[in-house]
Design a protein around this motif. Structure first.
Motif, PDB file in Angstrom:
ATOM      1  N   THR A 188      38.220  37.296  42.663  1.00 44.63           N
ATOM      2  CA  THR A 188      38.013  38.698  42.334  1.00 44.63           C
ATOM      3  C   THR A 188      39.317  39.251  41.804  1.00 44.63           C
ATOM      4  OG1 THR A 188      36.327  38.933  44.031  1.00 44.63           O
ATOM      5  CG2 THR A 188      37.345  40.963  43.222  1.00 44.63           C
ATOM      6  N   ALA A 189      39.240  39.895  40.647  1.00 46.28           N
ATOM      7  CA  ALA A 189      40.408  40.496  40.016  1.00 46.28           C
ATOM      8  C   ALA A 189      40.251  42.014  40.031  1.00 46.28           C
ATOM      9  CB  ALA A 189      40.558  40.010  38.584  1.00 46.28           C
ATOM     10  N   CYS A 190      41.292  42.699  40.490  1.00 45.01           N
ATOM     11  CA  CYS A 190      41.377  44.152  40.416  1.00 45.01           C
ATOM     12  C   CYS A 190      42.490  44.467  39.423  1.00 45.01           C
ATOM     13  CB  CYS A 190      41.668  44.759  41.784  1.00 45.01           C
ATOM     14  SG  CYS A 190      40.333  44.475  42.960  1.00 45.01           S
ATOM     15  N   LEU A 191      42.147  45.256  38.406  1.00 40.74           N
ATOM     16  CA  LEU A 191      43.054  45.511  37.292  1.00 40.74           C
ATOM     17  C   LEU A 191      43.231  47.002  37.080  1.00 40.74           C
ATOM     18  CD1 LEU A 191      41.056  43.226  34.860  1.00 40.74           C
ATOM     19  CD2 LEU A 191      43.027  42.509  36.205  1.00 40.74           C
ATOM     20  N   ALA A 192      44.351  47.356  36.482  1.00 41.03           N
ATOM     21  CA  ALA A 192      44.570  48.733  36.060  1.00 41.03           C
ATOM     22  C   ALA A 192      45.412  48.707  34.793  1.00 41.03           C
ATOM     23  CB  ALA A 192      45.265  49.543  37.152  1.00 41.03           C
ATOM     24  N   LEU A 200      50.275  33.057  41.268  1.00 36.83           N
ATOM     25  CA  LEU A 200      50.323  32.260  40.046  1.00 36.83           C
ATOM     26  C   LEU A 200      49.278  32.763  39.048  1.00 36.83           C
ATOM     27  CD1 LEU A 200      51.594  29.674  38.714  1.00 36.83           C
ATOM     28  CD2 LEU A 200      49.612  28.452  39.617  1.00 36.83           C
ATOM     29  N   PHE A 201      48.071  33.032  39.519  1.00 35.16           N
ATOM     30  CA  PHE A 201      47.015  33.553  38.643  1.00 35.16           C
ATOM     31  C   PHE A 201      47.405  34.924  38.090  1.00 35.16           C
ATOM     32  CE2 PHE A 201      42.928  31.120  39.891  1.00 35.16           C
ATOM     33  CZ  PHE A 201      43.639  29.942  40.028  1.00 35.16           C
ATOM     34  N   GLU A 202      47.949  35.777  38.938  1.00 30.65           N
ATOM     35  CA  GLU A 202      48.380  37.105  38.492  1.00 30.65           C
ATOM     36  C   GLU A 202      49.443  37.001  37.402  1.00 30.65           C
ATOM     37  OE1 GLU A 202      49.613  38.837  42.203  1.00 30.65           O
ATOM     38  OE2 GLU A 202      47.542  38.973  42.943  1.00 30.65           O
TER      39      GLU A 202
END
Length: 135
Positions: free
Chosen positions: A91-95, A24-26
């Protein structure tokens, strides 16, 4: 696309749903990127950050606020967003790739993420929420 825009008088109201809270957050992050930018982005530039909060709503607002700040200060459009939740922290991992007006231009400037009406609920087999982006 597990989100849709809903009618709102002044800002952008997004209805988002997913099978679990991290997803949901993503999807809220993807909704934010979809409002701000057009076109797709290659996942060339990796970023990560951690935020804290006392409940899911605070974590979501902190996450989206940090995502908004990062996309504006680093001038990056994010296409991949992975969220991990752990006892009051996220923790968010982004690209993504650097903003290119020819590819990503034409979106709506978002100034902030509102707490107004922000409430995550469970409906049937999904988590749902309405989130307000201040424009």
């Amino acid at each position: 696309m597990p989100y849709e825009e809903r009618e709102h008088t002044a800002d952008i109201l997004m209805h988002v749903w997913a099978s679990d809270i991290p997803t949901l957050f993503e999807e809220c992050g993807h909704a934010l990127m979809g409002v701000m930018y057009r076109g797709s982005a290659r996942p060339d530039c990796p970023y990560s950050f951690t935020v804290t909060g006392t409940d899911h709503e605070q974590l979501l607002q902190a996450f989206l606020s940090e995502l908004l700040c990062l996309t504006e200060t680093e001038n990056v459009v994010f296409s991949e967003i992975t969220v991990t939740l752990d006892d009051g922290s996220l923790t968010a991992c982004l690209a993504g790739e650097p903003f290119d007006r020819k590819i990503h231009g034409g979106g709506t400037e978002v100034k902030g993420i509102s707490f107004s009406g922000l409430s995550i609920s469970r409906q049937n087999d999904e988590y749902v929420l309405d989130i307000l982006f201040d424009v």
